[in-house]
Design a protein around this motif. Structure first.
Motif, PDB file in Angstrom:
ATOM      1  N   ASP A  89      -7.464   8.862  -9.384  1.00  0.00           N
ATOM      2  CA  ASP A  89      -6.189   8.776  -8.667  1.00  0.00           C
ATOM      3  C   ASP A  89      -6.355   8.190  -7.267  1.00  0.00           C
ATOM      4  O   ASP A  89      -5.407   7.691  -6.674  1.00  0.00           O
ATOM      5  CB  ASP A  89      -5.544  10.160  -8.542  1.00  0.00           C
ATOM      6  N   MET A  90      -7.558   8.289  -6.737  1.00  0.00           N
ATOM      7  CA  MET A  90      -7.804   7.749  -5.388  1.00  0.00           C
ATOM      8  C   MET A  90      -7.905   6.224  -5.406  1.00  0.00           C
ATOM      9  O   MET A  90      -7.816   5.588  -4.365  1.00  0.00           O
ATOM     10  CB  MET A  90      -9.119   8.287  -4.830  1.00  0.00           C
TER      11      MET A  90
ATOM     12  N   TRP B  32       3.514   1.950   1.185  1.00  0.00           N
ATOM     13  CA  TRP B  32       2.425   1.650   2.121  1.00  0.00           C
ATOM     14  C   TRP B  32       1.451   0.656   1.516  1.00  0.00           C
ATOM     15  O   TRP B  32       0.929  -0.220   2.213  1.00  0.00           O
ATOM     16  CB  TRP B  32       1.711   2.929   2.504  1.00  0.00           C
ATOM     17  N   ILE B  33       1.219   0.803   0.210  1.00  0.00           N
ATOM     18  CA  ILE B  33       0.334  -0.160  -0.456  1.00  0.00           C
ATOM     19  C   ILE B  33       0.934  -1.560  -0.345  1.00  0.00           C
ATOM     20  O   ILE B  33       0.221  -2.533  -0.122  1.00  0.00           O
ATOM     21  CB  ILE B  33       0.104   0.268  -1.922  1.00  0.00           C
TER      22      ILE B  33
ATOM     23  N   THR C  56      -7.008  -0.284  -1.494  1.00  0.00           N
ATOM     24  CA  THR C  56      -6.222  -0.825  -0.384  1.00  0.00           C
ATOM     25  C   THR C  56      -7.080  -0.906   0.880  1.00  0.00           C
ATOM     26  O   THR C  56      -7.043  -1.906   1.604  1.00  0.00           O
ATOM     27  CB  THR C  56      -4.994   0.067  -0.120  1.00  0.00           C
ATOM     28  N   ILE C  57      -7.854   0.141   1.117  1.00  0.00           N
ATOM     29  CA  ILE C  57      -8.734   0.130   2.290  1.00  0.00           C
ATOM     30  C   ILE C  57      -9.725  -1.020   2.173  1.00  0.00           C
ATOM     31  O   ILE C  57      -9.943  -1.769   3.140  1.00  0.00           O
ATOM     32  CB  ILE C  57      -9.473   1.482   2.401  1.00  0.00           C
TER      33      ILE C  57
ATOM     34  N   GLY D  15       3.568   6.649  -2.067  1.00  0.00           N
ATOM     35  CA  GLY D  15       2.699   5.789  -1.264  1.00  0.00           C
ATOM     36  C   GLY D  15       2.717   4.325  -1.646  1.00  0.00           C
ATOM     37  O   GLY D  15       2.037   3.515  -1.020  1.00  0.00           O
TER      38      GLY D  15
ATOM     39  N   TYR E  73      -5.623   3.725  -3.450  1.00  0.00           N
ATOM     40  CA  TYR E  73      -5.690   3.901  -1.993  1.00  0.00           C
ATOM     41  C   TYR E  73      -7.030   3.393  -1.458  1.00  0.00           C
ATOM     42  O   TYR E  73      -7.090   2.705  -0.438  1.00  0.00           O
ATOM     43  CB  TYR E  73      -5.466   5.374  -1.642  1.00  0.00           C
ATOM     44  N   ALA E  74      -8.105   3.723  -2.180  1.00  0.00           N
ATOM     45  CA  ALA E  74      -9.415   3.239  -1.764  1.00  0.00           C
ATOM     46  C   ALA E  74      -9.463   1.716  -1.837  1.00  0.00           C
ATOM     47  O   ALA E  74      -9.992   1.052  -0.933  1.00  0.00           O
ATOM     48  CB  ALA E  74     -10.495   3.854  -2.646  1.00  0.00           C
TER      49      ALA E  74
END
Lengths: 357, 313
Positions: free
Chosen positions: B276-277, B230-231, B283-284, B227, B280-281
């Motif tokens: 681990d999240m 995407w980041i 990034t949001i 991922g 991604y969090a």
């Protein structure tokens, strides 16, 4: 020299022929990879078809593979109709499966029809709500939904990983990290040896087709997708339509998750979605967002995956070759759109001098 | 020299951020040309697998990097042909590229799963302390006692910075991204510019992927990119298409990437899975922040994501 001009009046038959040529082209180019693996492409393709359709048992497992692909494609395409790039199918499937699993594990003794109904509803709502989060921010701040939905996939998968390895880990699993199986009441019943997800798929294909083509809401979604401004002039509430459509989009993905957990896995696991959220994007696009076509394409993709599994054992060709073929088919079909929409016109010498460059 | 915990953490953040930096720089010049390439994840995987296989079989670090560079460029060539020559939708082309790249890496890499980068290649990518700069207290150790690829990333940042802000070609590129019709009228060869920048952008993504498989891990596993591509797409928005800010953005996310692992030893009561999240969090969160405070100055290139068709002018 040449220039490119738009062309009109390509019949549907001709367009379909172009796409077919594109798909054949994709298979031809993909065979380079089979040659790299030192195998005969023709032989491999033939046994892929044989491996996919060779017996009743195999066709049955194609259908089982095609069910989540088709339902997720329905969901994704509702968002795509709106030009909302919902790449979050994977996460929405996971959250739907999570919701269904929660119900199944909490009320294992409920009567079968009631339990399955509640599971399906919970799965739908969980998937729908999960898609509503990015939709809300898109409506409010115009936040990029492609990346938002994508990041939500990773979060959902980490969440299910946490459940499987920690919070919901089955104590009777002898240390093996898995969530306890659902009670039999939470298993989807079977018709003709296949769980009833296939009936749900066919019914949804018809219902969704009518909804998109012939209902007021479906029409509104199409108008917003064509042009937000047109929708505004017509007095439509853009944000409301988007939120409703995304709830439906995520909800269908969540339902696919419930069906996978209940009908195939018999429990929730990190592999419940198995990439269906991504493959569905390709299927929705190839079907040009037409629901009945999606059923057919999903079946063919299921066959391709099934054939891929077969050639892995028969030829030791990595299963990843199916991803290559899928990507390649998409490249080629996308490319053929150009030849459907445009034509290349040669420019005569004298014209060229008056032109540019 | 005794390193403090903070220094160790920041030092590791730079290493974790370097693949993101390469990919972010690649996407910056791609988007400056008006093309949104969502295939970064795929191109990073292609670079990672080809770089690894070359290093494993040839034992030559330079050759491995060149191979990864070309693999990334090859991926973006497919994308460029579709979007520039055939005017296909940017989003779907990029997604197709990611699907293809994932299959490509899974296919070629299967025989190498679990294999480790040969010792001499690892040695070649060992840390080299830069004289003087490496002796600066605190930051010397963090920024200037690193492997050669980190230094390469600094050089690429400077080159892209000069290219975008100090050269005529960079100005032309920005003109294409903002208003292709006007750039076309001014006699700029749009297709050529787009092709060159998309290809270099893809090649940089390939290098970012190779950093993961050759230096960061350094072994082959299919989920090596996980991922990060995407980041990087989100980072481009976060750093407002600015190559210099990309350094800070990439290291910030590098830090988030390793935070979970580093926090483990403090016996916190948070399961690993939630840590681990974090990337991604985060990034949001940056996506939302970027969209809330969208100022005139920090807008994306005007024509981004719209295929250019001269005859429709």
């Amino acid at each position: 020299m040449y220039r490119i001009a738009q062309k009109t009046g390509v019949s549907n038959k001709r367009a379909a022929l172009y796409r077919l040529i594109g798909i054949i082209g994709a298979l031809v180019v993909s065979s380079i990879f089979i040659l790299i693996a030192k195998k005969n492409p023709l032989q491999v393709y033939t046994s892929m078809i044989n491996g996919a359709f060779g017996s009743y048992h195999r066709i049955r497992s194609i259908i089982i593979k095609a069910i989540p692909l088709a339902i997720t494609s329905f969901g994704i395409s509702v968002a795509f109709k709106l030009r909302f790039w919902n790449i979050g199918g994977e996460g929405q499937i996971m959250m739907g499966a999570f919701g269904a699993a929660w119900v199944a594990l909490s009320f294992p003794d409920l009567s079968k029809p009631l339990l399955l109904l509640i599971m399906a509803l919970t799965g739908f709502v969980f998937g729908g709500l999960y898609a509503l989060i990015p939709a809300f921010f898109k409506g409010k701040f115009n936040t990029n939904e492609t990346l938002f939905t994508l990041m939500m996939n990773y979060i959902a998968i980490k969440w299910v990983t946490y459940l499987q390895y920690n919070a919901w880990k089955d104590p009777s699993g002898m240390g093996f990290p898995k969530i306890a199986d659902f009670s039999q009441n939470a298993w989807l019943p079977q018709v003709f040896g296949i769980h009833i997800g296939w009936i749900v798929t066919l019914v949804l294909a018809v219902v969704m087709h009518i909804f998109i083509k012939h209902s007021k809401k479906g029409y509104e979604i199409s108008v917003v997708g064509e042009s937000v401004n047109t929708a505004r002039y017509a007095g439509m509430n853009y944000k409301k339509i988007m939120l409703q459509a995304l709830f439906l989009s995520g909800g269908l993905c969540g339902l696919a998750g419930m069906i996978q957990a209940s009908g195939v896995g018999r429990t929730l696991s990190v592999t419940t979605s198995a990439g269906a959220g991504f493959t569905a994007i390709i299927i929705a696009w190839l079907s040009r967002l037409s629901m009945p076509v999606m059923v057919v394409v999903a079946f063919l993709f299921g066959a391709m995956v099934q054939g891929g599994v077969y050639i892995e054992t028969a030829y030791q060709i990595p299963q990843a070759v199916t991803s290559i073929i899928q990507g390649m088919i998409l490249f080629f079909v996308l490319g053929t759109e150009f030849f459907i929409r445009y034509k290349i016109v040669p420019i005569k010498k004298e014209q060229e001098q008056g032109g540019k460059e | 020299m005794n390193l403090t915990n903070l220094q160790l953490f920041l030092s590791a953040a730079v290493i974790a951020g370097t693949p993101l930096l390469f990919a972010t720089l690649g996407e910056i010049i791609t988007e400056k040309a008006g093309n949104l390439n969502l295939g970064i994840e795929g191109m990073m995987l292609m670079g990672a697998v080809v770089g690894f296989i070359t290093a494993y079989n040839q034992g030559n670090p330079i050759l491995a990097l060149i191979a990864a560079f070309l693999a990334g460029a090859f991926g973006s060539l497919i994308y460029a042909f579709l979007t520039v020559s055939l005017r296909v939708n940017h989003e779907v082309s990029g997604l197709a590229l990611t699907t293809f790249g994932t299959g490509f890496a899974g296919f070629l890499g299967q025989a190498y799963v679990g294999k480790v980068v040969p010792g001499n290649v690892r040695q070649a990518f060992g840390n080299i302390k830069i004289p003087l700069l490496g002796d600066i207290p605190f930051i010397g150790e963090i920024l200037f006692n690193k492997d050669p690829m980190v230094y390469l990333s600094y050089i690429v940042v400077i080159i892209i910075g000069i290219y975008l802000y100090r050269t005529r070609k960079g100005l032309n590129l920005k003109a294409i991204g903002e208003n292709p019709a006007a750039a076309d009228a001014a006699g700029i060869n749009i297709s050529l510019y787009k092709y060159v920048n998309i290809l270099i952008g893809g090649a940089l993504c390939g290098l970012g992927g190779a950093y993961l498989s050759l230096i960061y891990v350094p072994a082959w596993q299919e989920s090596v990119v996980a991922g990060r591509g995407w980041i990087a797409v989100a980072l481009v928005i976060f750093v407002t298409w600015n190559p210099y800010k990309a350094i800070a953005g990439a290291y910030l996310f590098g830090g988030l990437d390793i935070l979970g692992f580093r926090l483990q030893k403090f016996q916190l009561n948070i399961p690993q899975y939630f840590l681990d999240m974090l990337p991604y969090a985060a990034t949001i969160i940056i996506l939302v922040i970027a969209s809330v405070k969208r100022s005139k100055k920090n807008l994306p290139p005007q024509s981004m994501g719209i295929p250019y068709f001269r005859e429709n002018r």
